[in-house]
Design a protein around this motif. Sequence first.
Motif, short mmCIF file in Angstrom:
data_model
loop_
_atom_site.label_atom_id
_atom_site.label_comp_id
_atom_site.label_asym_id
_atom_site.label_seq_id
_atom_site.Cartn_x
_atom_site.Cartn_y
_atom_site.Cartn_z
N ARG A 46 0.84 -1.19 0.00
CA ARG A 46 0.00 0.00 0.00
C ARG A 46 0.89 1.25 0.00
NH1 ARG A 46 -0.70 4.76 2.92
NH2 ARG A 46 -2.70 5.62 2.33
N ARG A 49 1.28 9.50 -5.32
CA ARG A 49 1.60 10.87 -4.92
C ARG A 49 2.60 11.49 -5.89
NH1 ARG A 49 1.60 9.76 1.57
NH2 ARG A 49 -0.67 9.91 1.81
N ILE A 77 -11.95 5.92 4.71
CA ILE A 77 -11.03 4.81 4.45
C ILE A 77 -10.64 4.80 2.98
CG2 ILE A 77 -10.84 2.30 4.32
CD1 ILE A 77 -12.05 2.04 6.92
N ALA A 116 -8.32 7.82 2.27
CA ALA A 116 -6.99 7.76 2.89
C ALA A 116 -6.21 6.55 2.38
CB ALA A 116 -7.12 7.72 4.41
N TYR A 117 -6.83 5.39 2.50
CA TYR A 117 -6.07 4.16 2.27
C TYR A 117 -5.87 3.88 0.78
CZ TYR A 117 -4.41 -0.59 3.17
OH TYR A 117 -3.66 -1.72 3.25
N TYR A 118 -6.92 4.08 -0.01
CA TYR A 118 -6.82 3.73 -1.42
C TYR A 118 -6.45 4.90 -2.32
CZ TYR A 118 -9.02 -0.62 0.01
OH TYR A 118 -9.29 -1.80 0.63
N LEU A 129 -4.92 10.20 0.24
CA LEU A 129 -5.04 11.57 0.75
C LEU A 129 -4.73 11.59 2.24
CD1 LEU A 129 -8.30 12.93 -0.95
CD2 LEU A 129 -5.97 12.87 -1.82
N THR A 130 -4.11 12.67 2.71
CA THR A 130 -3.90 12.82 4.15
C THR A 130 -5.18 13.35 4.78
OG1 THR A 130 -3.16 15.11 4.04
CG2 THR A 130 -1.49 13.41 3.67
N GLN A 131 -5.22 13.32 6.10
CA GLN A 131 -6.46 13.76 6.76
C GLN A 131 -6.78 15.22 6.43
OE1 GLN A 131 -5.69 12.96 10.90
NE2 GLN A 131 -4.22 14.63 11.13
N THR A 132 -5.75 16.05 6.30
CA THR A 132 -5.98 17.46 5.96
C THR A 132 -6.59 17.57 4.55
OG1 THR A 132 -3.94 17.88 7.19
CG2 THR A 132 -4.89 19.72 5.97
N GLU A 133 -6.04 16.78 3.64
CA GLU A 133 -6.57 16.81 2.27
C GLU A 133 -8.00 16.29 2.22
OE1 GLU A 133 -2.35 16.08 -0.16
OE2 GLU A 133 -3.47 14.37 0.62
N ILE A 134 -8.28 15.27 3.02
CA ILE A 134 -9.64 14.73 3.05
C ILE A 134 -10.61 15.79 3.56
CG2 ILE A 134 -11.15 13.01 4.10
CD1 ILE A 134 -8.72 11.13 4.18
N ILE A 169 -12.16 8.58 10.99
CA ILE A 169 -11.08 7.62 10.75
C ILE A 169 -10.93 6.71 11.96
CG2 ILE A 169 -8.56 7.43 10.59
CD1 ILE A 169 -8.58 9.85 8.74
#
Lengths: 183, 264
Positions: free
Chosen positions: A79, A87, A140, A143-145, A148-153, A168
Amino acid sequence: MTGSGAELIRQMVAGDREAFARFYDRYAPLVFPLIQRILRERADASDVLQEVFWEAWQGAAGYDPARGSPEAWLVTRARTRAIDRIRAMRRRSETFVAPLHDALAAAPADPGGDVAERTEDRRTVQHALAQLPSAQREVIELAYYAGLTQTEIAERLKQPLGTVKTRIRLALERLREVVRPTT
Amino acid sequence: MNHEPFDTLAAAYALGALDGEELVEFEAHLAQECARCAVTLRESYEALAALARSAPPAVPPPEVKQALLSRIAAVAPTASPRRERGRGSLPWIAGAAAAAIVAAAFTGAFVAGHYEARLGQTARELAATRQRLEGEIAVLNDQLAAYRSAADLLRDPATRVVTLRGLGPSPGATGWVIWHQTVGGQLFVANLPPPPPSKTYELWTIGEGAPRPAGVFRVDAEGRATHRVEPVEGGKPVKVFAVTLEPEGGVPAPTGPMVLASAK
């Protein structure tokens, strides 16, 4: 224990190429769909798959069974490598955005012929996933697939960062419950 | 101390979603060997692995395994790449040189392995392209031969150009026959729809007596066709050229509807 993933890794540390071939045969069909799902380009997915198993061969000595299963060891690495690539692509082209509402919730069709244990396992995880509120599944996915970081999300969903963090945490708590050994 | 903020950080960390100061903060926390976060992370990675396992397995391209095995063989010609090191018997400089050689071998193998899979794919694509191009060249050569023979024919004052008009089922179709009574000629067709399944177009030459079969021909996707027409036996004159729709393979005497015909 003979032939288990951990056993194969031990043999790989000793330079056993046969063991590596068996290790690959066992885990590549598991890891490849994940990489493909993240990358979507088959050629890129093949590259990353190779990179992941190459690192596994070289880093076999670093595997510690106390810290997780061989699957988790490989999946985490796969992953990470796939997301690294995503990225890098994103840096090159801002337009690349992984599709959002991918059928994370739609349980994939069982190919059949699997051992009962695996089928059971799959149903349990799919079930747990299906039970999550869609907002939790979404974080999920992003972020995972999609990497994206939490800020981007938070920016993408136009939600407060705190809300994203909570989603999350709750989502992962639920998924962990499924695999936690009953004590 | 309240640990809860770290539980939240650990979840985002496991998903690879932690960024900025929080990432730094959490990694510092992990460095203190927090047992609780270690469990959280381990369980999270197992859960995510189970999620990966829940997807249907997919067989990766075989060349990946091949490339990996050759990379490994290249780096470790013996079965044991990680033998115990000699215990300090080598001077450090020799050790460093050996390390440099190993590093170079790793890099070379890495680069080779990295591109092997790509190269395999590229080779297959090239082979497919080449095959396609060869097919296209054959078609173009046929067309060129037809145009050349038509051009040669047109230099002969005895050659005439006959126009064919679409009839009945294909009124938009047109055709020309560049015709020389003793040499034969070429049929060119445009706007003729491809024939229905198990049917074909057949050309007829009509002079004295019954129509004579002058060959079946194919129509391409754009409705065009080029067809060589042999002269009638004995160089007898042709008054009318006609195209009919016939069963596949053609027939000795026309049975189907007429789709193109020249004026009498």
